[in-house]
Design a protein around this motif. Sequence first.
Motif, PDB file in Angstrom:
ATOM      1  N   CYS A 127      -1.755  -9.282 -21.501  1.00 42.14           N
ATOM      2  CA  CYS A 127      -1.931  -8.037 -22.251  1.00 42.14           C
ATOM      3  C   CYS A 127      -3.102  -7.286 -21.636  1.00 42.14           C
ATOM      4  N   ARG A 128      -2.833  -6.089 -21.178  1.00 37.81           N
ATOM      5  CA  ARG A 128      -3.835  -5.321 -20.430  1.00 37.81           C
ATOM      6  C   ARG A 128      -4.096  -3.976 -21.112  1.00 37.81           C
ATOM      7  N   GLU A 129      -5.389  -3.615 -21.228  1.00 34.94           N
ATOM      8  CA  GLU A 129      -5.782  -2.310 -21.752  1.00 34.94           C
ATOM      9  C   GLU A 129      -5.184  -2.051 -23.141  1.00 34.94           C
ATOM     10  N   LEU A 130      -5.299  -3.010 -24.033  1.00 31.06           N
ATOM     11  CA  LEU A 130      -4.714  -2.884 -25.366  1.00 31.06           C
ATOM     12  C   LEU A 130      -5.267  -1.677 -26.110  1.00 31.06           C
ATOM     13  N   THR A 131      -4.378  -0.920 -26.726  1.00 36.98           N
ATOM     14  CA  THR A 131      -4.606   0.304 -27.509  1.00 36.98           C
ATOM     15  C   THR A 131      -5.084   1.471 -26.660  1.00 36.98           C
ATOM     16  N   LYS A 132      -5.145   1.306 -25.343  1.00 35.70           N
ATOM     17  CA  LYS A 132      -5.589   2.395 -24.469  1.00 35.70           C
ATOM     18  C   LYS A 132      -4.381   3.118 -23.875  1.00 35.70           C
ATOM     19  N   THR A 133      -4.641   4.163 -23.125  1.00 31.75           N
ATOM     20  CA  THR A 133      -3.572   4.996 -22.572  1.00 31.75           C
ATOM     21  C   THR A 133      -2.601   4.190 -21.720  1.00 31.75           C
ATOM     22  N   TYR A 134      -3.125   3.268 -20.905  1.00 32.83           N
ATOM     23  CA  TYR A 134      -2.273   2.519 -19.982  1.00 32.83           C
ATOM     24  C   TYR A 134      -2.022   1.098 -20.466  1.00 32.83           C
ATOM     25  N   GLU A 135      -1.874   0.934 -21.763  1.00 34.96           N
ATOM     26  CA  GLU A 135      -1.575  -0.386 -22.326  1.00 34.96           C
ATOM     27  C   GLU A 135      -0.335  -0.971 -21.661  1.00 34.96           C
ATOM     28  N   GLU A 136      -0.417  -2.265 -21.360  1.00 32.67           N
ATOM     29  CA  GLU A 136       0.705  -2.945 -20.708  1.00 32.67           C
ATOM     30  C   GLU A 136       0.753  -4.380 -21.205  1.00 32.67           C
ATOM     31  N   VAL A 137       1.939  -4.848 -21.587  1.00 30.38           N
ATOM     32  CA  VAL A 137       2.141  -6.231 -22.001  1.00 30.38           C
ATOM     33  C   VAL A 137       3.282  -6.805 -21.170  1.00 30.38           C
ATOM     34  N   LEU A 138       2.975  -7.794 -20.337  1.00 32.76           N
ATOM     35  CA  LEU A 138       3.975  -8.445 -19.497  1.00 32.76           C
ATOM     36  C   LEU A 138       4.298  -9.802 -20.095  1.00 32.76           C
ATOM     37  N   ARG A 139       5.543 -10.014 -20.497  1.00 32.62           N
ATOM     38  CA  ARG A 139       5.968 -11.264 -21.119  1.00 32.62           C
ATOM     39  C   ARG A 139       6.888 -11.990 -20.138  1.00 32.62           C
ATOM     40  N   ARG A 140       6.336 -12.992 -19.471  1.00 36.26           N
ATOM     41  CA  ARG A 140       7.087 -13.704 -18.433  1.00 36.26           C
ATOM     42  C   ARG A 140       6.600 -15.154 -18.371  1.00 36.26           C
TER      43      ARG A 140
END
Length: 303
Positions: free
Chosen positions: A196-209
């Motif tokens: 989970c990267r940059e949560l709640t920010k403009t470029y939030e990203e969640v990679l589920r792998r």
Amino acid sequence: MPRVTDTAGPGRLVLAATPIGDVDDAPPRLLRLLGTADVVAAEDTRRLRRLTAAAGVAPTGRVLSYHEHNESTRTAELVAAALGGATVLVVTDAGMPSVSDPGLRAVRAAVEAGVAVTAVPGPSAVLTALALSGLATDRFCFEGFLPRKPGERRRALAALAAEPRTTIYFEAPHRLAAMLADMAEVFGADRAAAVCRELTKTYEEVLRRPVGELAAWAAAGEVLGEITVVVAGAAPVEAGPDDVPGLVVRVHDLVAAGTRLKDAVAQVAAGSGVGKRDLYDAAVRTPRASVTDGGRPTPPTPG
């Protein structure tokens, strides 16, 4: 239910959660306290100024820095202010103070001095990442930052390999690839996880792998931003007598990483179908190859 107020009264220490990204997540009570507290102790006063400016709040109390390099000397000052009747607000750059951030020392000192301690709940990278990960949320544990040195990191992961609960970690972006590579090796490349990267920010990203795929992704390019890693717990293993040698190896790995033998046995035996006593006896009977004592195998020391 009575409403908590933040009016003048006996001195106290208040730990307040700050936004992890979006300033609109700041709780109203935090904003009120930022404007009224007698002392605001901030991990980074520049970050605090940006937060208060964005929220339209002007602190009226004394603002001072409170971080890992000065908390050992400044804690007494905060406690003295609270003992004198001041409301002392402790905030960090993001999230709840004392959770992988300064604050624990102040809480302990305040409690010892008889100062009232309370908290303003709010944003949490730990719970936000857990909720977004898609992994089990009924039982989980937080491990914070793993050791930076590769050997120490792998030993820490070995001690967690059989943990059945979902596990949450923080990691710096420049160490993420190495961390995930070690996880793939120790936990297995197929263990489900989420970065989970940059949560709640403009470029939030969640990679589920699976962990192995996440390790390859992190190694393929530069990763930026605040990182939280969520990893599925170990699946229960129903083991029979033929599987005991493999379980003994896992016990020895945990002991080598610093876990007491009895604790290692309990952790590995959980959900394995093999009794703790039987596994303990097998671990004591079966030595782990060692280079000590002239190359002769050395059995584990019962703990």
